[in-house]
Design a protein around this motif. Structure first.
Motif, mmCIF file in Angstrom:
data_model
loop_
_atom_site.group_PDB
_atom_site.id
_atom_site.type_symbol
_atom_site.label_atom_id
_atom_site.label_comp_id
_atom_site.label_asym_id
_atom_site.label_seq_id
_atom_site.Cartn_x
_atom_site.Cartn_y
_atom_site.Cartn_z
ATOM 1 N N GLY A 49 0.832 -1.192 0.000
ATOM 2 C CA GLY A 49 0.000 0.000 0.000
ATOM 3 C C GLY A 49 0.870 1.246 0.000
ATOM 4 N N PRO A 50 0.264 2.435 -0.042
ATOM 5 C CA PRO A 50 1.052 3.675 -0.058
ATOM 6 C C PRO A 50 1.711 3.936 1.295
ATOM 7 C CG PRO A 50 -1.283 4.168 0.147
ATOM 8 C CD PRO A 50 -1.190 2.692 -0.094
ATOM 9 N N TRP A 51 2.759 4.738 1.284
ATOM 10 C CA TRP A 51 3.424 5.133 2.527
ATOM 11 C C TRP A 51 2.522 6.094 3.298
ATOM 12 C CZ3 TRP A 51 7.583 2.778 4.404
ATOM 13 C CH2 TRP A 51 8.425 2.088 3.527
ATOM 14 N N SER A 52 2.493 5.956 4.610
ATOM 15 C CA SER A 52 1.687 6.834 5.457
ATOM 16 C C SER A 52 2.347 8.205 5.566
ATOM 17 C CB SER A 52 1.540 6.220 6.855
ATOM 18 O OG SER A 52 2.801 6.193 7.517
ATOM 19 N N PRO A 53 1.587 9.240 5.990
ATOM 20 C CA PRO A 53 2.206 10.551 6.217
ATOM 21 C C PRO A 53 3.287 10.455 7.298
ATOM 22 C CG PRO A 53 -0.189 10.724 6.172
ATOM 23 C CD PRO A 53 0.129 9.266 6.210
ATOM 24 N N CYS A 54 4.229 11.363 7.250
ATOM 25 C CA CYS A 54 5.309 11.380 8.239
ATOM 26 C C CYS A 54 4.720 11.608 9.628
ATOM 27 C CB CYS A 54 6.314 12.478 7.895
ATOM 28 S SG CYS A 54 7.861 12.381 8.834
ATOM 29 N N SER A 55 5.231 10.889 10.616
ATOM 30 C CA SER A 55 4.694 10.983 11.975
ATOM 31 C C SER A 55 5.001 12.323 12.633
ATOM 32 C CB SER A 55 5.262 9.852 12.841
ATOM 33 O OG SER A 55 6.681 9.948 12.927
ATOM 34 N N SER A 56 5.944 13.070 12.086
ATOM 35 C CA SER A 56 6.307 14.375 12.637
ATOM 36 C C SER A 56 5.797 15.479 11.720
ATOM 37 C CB SER A 56 7.832 14.482 12.781
ATOM 38 O OG SER A 56 8.222 15.790 13.147
ATOM 39 N N VAL A 57 5.344 16.590 12.313
ATOM 40 C CA VAL A 57 4.929 17.729 11.499
ATOM 41 C C VAL A 57 6.118 18.597 11.137
ATOM 42 C CG1 VAL A 57 2.606 17.793 12.462
ATOM 43 C CG2 VAL A 57 4.411 19.135 13.535
ATOM 44 N N CYS A 58 7.225 18.370 11.825
ATOM 45 C CA CYS A 58 8.414 19.172 11.557
ATOM 46 C C CYS A 58 9.650 18.380 11.967
ATOM 47 C CB CYS A 58 8.346 20.492 12.324
ATOM 48 S SG CYS A 58 9.712 21.611 11.972
ATOM 49 N N GLY A 59 10.541 18.136 11.020
ATOM 50 C CA GLY A 59 11.773 17.430 11.338
ATOM 51 C C GLY A 59 11.653 15.927 11.152
ATOM 52 N N ALA A 60 12.509 15.183 11.860
ATOM 53 C CA ALA A 60 12.612 13.737 11.676
ATOM 54 C C ALA A 60 11.403 13.001 12.240
ATOM 55 C CB ALA A 60 13.889 13.223 12.332
ATOM 56 N N GLY A 61 10.965 11.990 11.510
ATOM 57 C CA GLY A 61 9.856 11.153 11.950
ATOM 58 C C GLY A 61 9.931 9.809 11.252
ATOM 59 N N THR A 62 8.840 9.080 11.248
ATOM 60 C CA THR A 62 8.796 7.780 10.582
ATOM 61 C C THR A 62 7.535 7.682 9.732
ATOM 62 O OG1 THR A 62 7.686 6.752 12.493
ATOM 63 C CG2 THR A 62 10.089 6.604 12.395
ATOM 64 N N THR A 63 7.614 6.862 8.702
ATOM 65 C CA THR A 63 6.466 6.560 7.856
ATOM 66 C C THR A 63 6.443 5.059 7.618
ATOM 67 O OG1 THR A 63 5.425 6.989 5.697
ATOM 68 C CG2 THR A 63 7.819 6.977 5.757
ATOM 69 N N GLU A 64 5.272 4.501 7.385
ATOM 70 C CA GLU A 64 5.189 3.054 7.195
ATOM 71 C C GLU A 64 4.153 2.706 6.130
ATOM 72 O OE1 GLU A 64 2.073 1.713 10.700
ATOM 73 O OE2 GLU A 64 4.232 1.677 11.150
ATOM 74 N N ARG A 65 4.262 1.488 5.619
ATOM 75 C CA ARG A 65 3.292 0.972 4.664
ATOM 76 C C ARG A 65 3.035 -0.495 4.994
ATOM 77 N NH1 ARG A 65 6.453 0.184 -1.157
ATOM 78 N NH2 ARG A 65 8.093 -1.243 -0.425
ATOM 79 N N SER A 66 1.954 -1.031 4.466
ATOM 80 C CA SER A 66 1.594 -2.415 4.778
ATOM 81 C C SER A 66 0.999 -3.088 3.542
ATOM 82 C CB SER A 66 0.587 -2.457 5.936
ATOM 83 O OG SER A 66 -0.603 -1.773 5.585
ATOM 84 N N ARG A 67 0.890 -4.396 3.619
ATOM 85 C CA ARG A 67 0.248 -5.175 2.564
ATOM 86 C C ARG A 67 -0.553 -6.291 3.208
ATOM 87 N NH1 ARG A 67 5.645 -7.995 -0.145
ATOM 88 N NH2 ARG A 67 6.582 -8.770 1.788
ATOM 89 N N GLN A 68 -1.491 -6.833 2.458
ATOM 90 C CA GLN A 68 -2.405 -7.834 2.983
ATOM 91 C C GLN A 68 -2.057 -9.225 2.452
ATOM 92 O OE1 GLN A 68 -4.713 -6.927 5.263
ATOM 93 N NE2 GLN A 68 -3.907 -4.836 5.070
ATOM 94 N N VAL A 69 -2.481 -10.228 3.205
ATOM 95 C CA VAL A 69 -2.297 -11.617 2.780
ATOM 96 C C VAL A 69 -3.391 -11.983 1.788
ATOM 97 C CG1 VAL A 69 -2.279 -14.020 3.533
ATOM 98 C CG2 VAL A 69 -1.183 -12.263 4.939
ATOM 99 N N ALA A 70 -2.997 -12.436 0.619
ATOM 100 C CA ALA A 70 -3.969 -12.879 -0.384
ATOM 101 C C ALA A 70 -4.325 -14.349 -0.177
ATOM 102 C CB ALA A 70 -3.416 -12.661 -1.792
ATOM 103 N N THR A 71 -3.309 -15.169 0.079
ATOM 104 C CA THR A 71 -3.520 -16.601 0.316
ATOM 105 C C THR A 71 -2.683 -17.026 1.512
ATOM 106 O OG1 THR A 71 -3.815 -16.982 -2.062
ATOM 107 C CG2 THR A 71 -3.383 -18.910 -0.679
ATOM 108 N N PRO A 72 -3.300 -17.428 2.601
ATOM 109 C CA PRO A 72 -2.517 -17.857 3.767
ATOM 110 C C PRO A 72 -1.851 -19.210 3.509
ATOM 111 C CG PRO A 72 -4.857 -18.192 4.156
ATOM 112 C CD PRO A 72 -4.745 -17.465 2.851
#
Length: 240
Positions: free
Chosen positions: A71-94
């Motif tokens: 999926g797309p990257w999330s917005p930066c966790s910080s409004v100013c300066g260093a932060g983190t961003t994350e993305r995820s994906r789903q299981v299609a076939t377990p």
């Protein structure tokens, strides 16, 4: 199990129970050729099942895990300066029947934010006790001189997060202690061209302040509320 007169180990040759759940090192079969194989569930992961394991133990073929696109990257966790961003994906076939496990479903990386509020977060508020300027009249202003337009004050409620030891020197700044909530008023004289006081903070974000008449007195705080057309109670603070 024998093929062309050569006997190999097999689950069919085991005494009951022929198949074992989980990991069981006793669930093993040996042949005259000293080959070893297993008939427990764990053998599908370790890759040492007997040749007839699936048939004898009624095990379906292994199904590997399949995942969807990231999926797309999330917005930066910080409004100013260093932060983190994350993305995820789903299981299609377990995965089933000992198939390949799923890979990581989340990724995280660093980011550097430059939002519109970034410049405001870097502002340092200059503050004084309200006794310094409340109802202040300029003695040098002549009656015919153009008066600055009077604008209505607003109040911000700040919770102090840090205050230096130098704040204890002045009586008015000694009240700036950690976790104390203080009212700071933005009066007309201190407003900039955009009708706000510099350093009036950002909601729930730590910003910084400095006491104008107490050298070395500074710290940080978090804005808890903002009120238009407001005056703080006596013995509060003002922006300058």
């Amino acid at each position: 199990m024998c093929v062309s007169g050569v006997c190999e180990a097999g689950c069919a040759d085991r005494p009951t129970p022929r198949c074992c759940p989980g990991r069981n090192n006793e669930c093993v079969e040996r042949s005259a050729r000293r080959t070893v194989c297993y008939c427990d569930t764990y053998c599908r992961r370790s890759g040492d099942c007997c040749d007839d394991y699936q048939t004898v133990c009624h095990i379906s073929a292994a199904i590997d895990c399949e995942v969807r696109q990231w999926g797309p990257w999330s917005p930066c966790s910080s409004v100013c300066g260093a932060g983190t961003t994350e993305r995820s994906r789903q299981v299609a076939t377990p995965p089933r029947n000992g198939g390949t496990p799923c890979p990581d479903l989340k990724q995280r990386r660093g980011c550097l934010a430059h939002t519109e509020t970034c410049s405001a977060a870097k502002e340092v508020a200059k503050i004084l006790s309200d006794s310094f300027k409340r109802n202040f009249k300029d003695p040098w202003r002549r009656p015919h001189m153009l008066m600055k337009e009077e604008k209505k004050s607003y109040c911000v409620q700040m919770r102090v997060k840090q205050a230096s030891a130098a704040c204890k020197v002045k009586p008015w700044s000694a009240g700036l202690v950690r976790e104390r909530s203080v009212c700071v008023e933005c009066q007309s004289e201190a407003m900039t061209t955009d009708d706000r006081c510099r350093g009036d903070g950002l909601q729930n974000i730590r910003t910084f302040w400095a006491a104008a008449s107490a050298p070395g007195c500074s710290g940080s705080w978090v804005r808890e509320s903002f009120t238009e057309n407001c005056q703080c109670p006596s013995y509060s603070l003002i922006f300058i």
